[in-house]
Design an enzyme around this catalytic site. Structure first.
Site, short mmCIF file in Angstrom:
data_model
loop_
_atom_site.label_atom_id
_atom_site.label_comp_id
_atom_site.label_asym_id
_atom_site.label_seq_id
_atom_site.Cartn_x
_atom_site.Cartn_y
_atom_site.Cartn_z
N GLU A 50 -6.92 2.41 -5.84
CA GLU A 50 -6.43 2.18 -4.47
C GLU A 50 -6.69 3.44 -3.64
O GLU A 50 -6.28 4.55 -4.02
CB GLU A 50 -4.93 1.87 -4.46
CG GLU A 50 -4.43 1.54 -3.05
CD GLU A 50 -2.89 1.39 -2.94
OE1 GLU A 50 -2.20 1.63 -3.95
OE2 GLU A 50 -2.43 1.05 -1.85
N ASP A 75 -4.61 9.58 -2.51
CA ASP A 75 -4.22 9.87 -1.13
C ASP A 75 -4.29 11.39 -0.94
O ASP A 75 -4.24 12.15 -1.91
CB ASP A 75 -2.81 9.37 -0.82
CG ASP A 75 -2.60 9.13 0.68
OD1 ASP A 75 -2.57 7.98 1.12
OD2 ASP A 75 -2.47 10.13 1.43
N ASP A 124 -6.29 4.22 7.98
CA ASP A 124 -6.26 4.65 9.38
C ASP A 124 -7.52 4.09 10.05
O ASP A 124 -8.62 4.29 9.55
CB ASP A 124 -6.24 6.18 9.45
CG ASP A 124 -4.98 6.76 8.83
OD1 ASP A 124 -3.91 6.15 8.98
OD2 ASP A 124 -5.07 7.82 8.17
N ASP A 158 -3.79 -4.18 9.48
CA ASP A 158 -3.16 -4.78 10.68
C ASP A 158 -4.10 -4.61 11.87
O ASP A 158 -3.84 -5.14 12.93
CB ASP A 158 -1.86 -4.05 10.99
CG ASP A 158 -2.13 -2.58 11.28
OD1 ASP A 158 -2.61 -1.90 10.36
OD2 ASP A 158 -1.94 -2.14 12.43
C1 LIG Z 1 -1.73 4.12 7.47
S1 LIG Z 1 -1.49 4.97 5.99
C2 LIG Z 1 -1.39 3.63 4.78
C3 LIG Z 1 -0.71 4.07 3.51
C4 LIG Z 1 -0.46 2.96 2.51
N1 LIG Z 1 -1.69 2.38 2.02
C5 LIG Z 1 0.40 1.89 3.15
O1 LIG Z 1 -0.13 0.81 3.45
O2 LIG Z 1 1.61 2.13 3.32
C6 LIG Z 1 -3.11 5.62 5.63
C7 LIG Z 1 -3.12 6.53 4.41
O3 LIG Z 1 -4.44 6.92 4.15
C8 LIG Z 1 -4.44 8.30 3.79
N2 LIG Z 1 -5.79 8.79 4.09
C9 LIG Z 1 -6.42 8.87 5.29
N3 LIG Z 1 -7.69 9.31 5.14
C10 LIG Z 1 -7.86 9.50 3.80
C11 LIG Z 1 -8.96 9.95 3.01
N4 LIG Z 1 -10.14 10.29 3.53
N5 LIG Z 1 -8.78 10.02 1.67
C12 LIG Z 1 -7.60 9.69 1.10
N6 LIG Z 1 -6.53 9.25 1.80
C13 LIG Z 1 -6.66 9.16 3.13
C14 LIG Z 1 -3.34 8.92 4.63
O4 LIG Z 1 -2.84 10.11 4.07
C15 LIG Z 1 -2.29 7.80 4.61
O5 LIG Z 1 -1.36 7.93 3.56
#
Ligand SMILES: C[S@@+](CC[C@H](N)C(=O)[O-])C[C@H]1O[C@@H](n2cnc3c(N)ncnc32)[C@H](O)[C@@H]1O
Length: 220
Positions: A50, A75, A124, A158
């Protein structure tokens, strides 16, 4: 740094199932690359990865349901990963690992074909910054290489712009779309994918947002 975050970062160091490689540990390859099954999980079960797992609800939720698979969540945020790590410790779950790293580094972390299934949960959307989008071609090419041929990719979001963008990108790969919906909970409430909600997903659902879902595999 906030005291709570500091406590979590300190506790993160003690988790045997959390890996926090420095950049130099990744070059030329992380020591578990190609060896996750043999040296960490000590079985030959399939690996589900994931990306951007946040607090790890999907990684942990799926691992609880399927003990005969291995799950790895990645993450960049240590304080979020702490939550998933803590649950794994409290429930003595043995088929989960977490990696604090960027999804950009998956090829240093996993060998060709080492991963059997991939989840991208509420990434994101990165408007205006395509190269940072977890479904941009540069990322999809990395995923294609670490995935077992035929390996399934799931995207839950979303952000409907990201959903349409990803579908367009997949046309040039090409890939086979196995299931797609702009409103998962209305159209496919009984699909297994609708049985786990992540932290961010719960927020979007409370706000009445529709959740889009795409399931695909790369053509070989
Ligand atoms: C909007 S949050 C969603 C977190 C989780 N999947 C959820 O649905 O609750 C986006 C996550 O992606 C991580 N993230 C963003 N860019 C990333 C990257 N290049 N590699 C790893 N994680 C990343 C951020 O730290 C964040 O925790």
């Amino acid at each position: 740094m906030a005291k709570k975050k500091l406590i979590r970062f300190t506790e993160n160091i003690s988790f045997a199932h959390l890996f926090q490689p420095r950049y130099t540990d990744l070059k030329p390859a992380f020591w578990l690359k190609g060896r996750w099954r043999a040296d960490f999980f000590k079985n030959d079960h399939p690996i589900t990865l994931e990306l951007g797992c946040g607090k790890g609800e999907y990684t942990v939720g799926l691992a609880r349901k399927q003990g005969n698979r291995n799950y790895i969540g990645i993450d960049v945020k240590g304080a979020r990963l702490w939550r998933g790590c803590k649950t794994v410790e409290e429930e003595t779950i043995t088929n989960v690992a977490f990696i604090r790293s960027r999804a950009d580094h998956v090829e240093y972390l996993f060998d060709t074909g080492e991963v059997d299934e991939l989840w991208i949960t509420f990434p994101d959307p990165q408007p205006g910054k395509e190269r940072k989008r977890l479904t941009a071609p540069v990322f999809l090419n990395r995923y294609r290489r670490i995935l077992n041929p035929g390996g399934i990719v799931h995207l839950k979001t979303d952000d409907h712009q990201l959903f349409y963008y990803t579908k367009e990108i997949l046309k040039i790969f090409p890939a086979e779309i196995l299931l797609e919906t702009e409103d998962l909970y209305h159209q496919y409430p009984r699909e297994p994918v609708a049985t786990i909600q992540t932290y961010y997903e719960s927020i979007w659902l409370e706000q009445g947002k529709k959740i889009a879902y795409l399931r695909f595999r790369f053509n070989t």
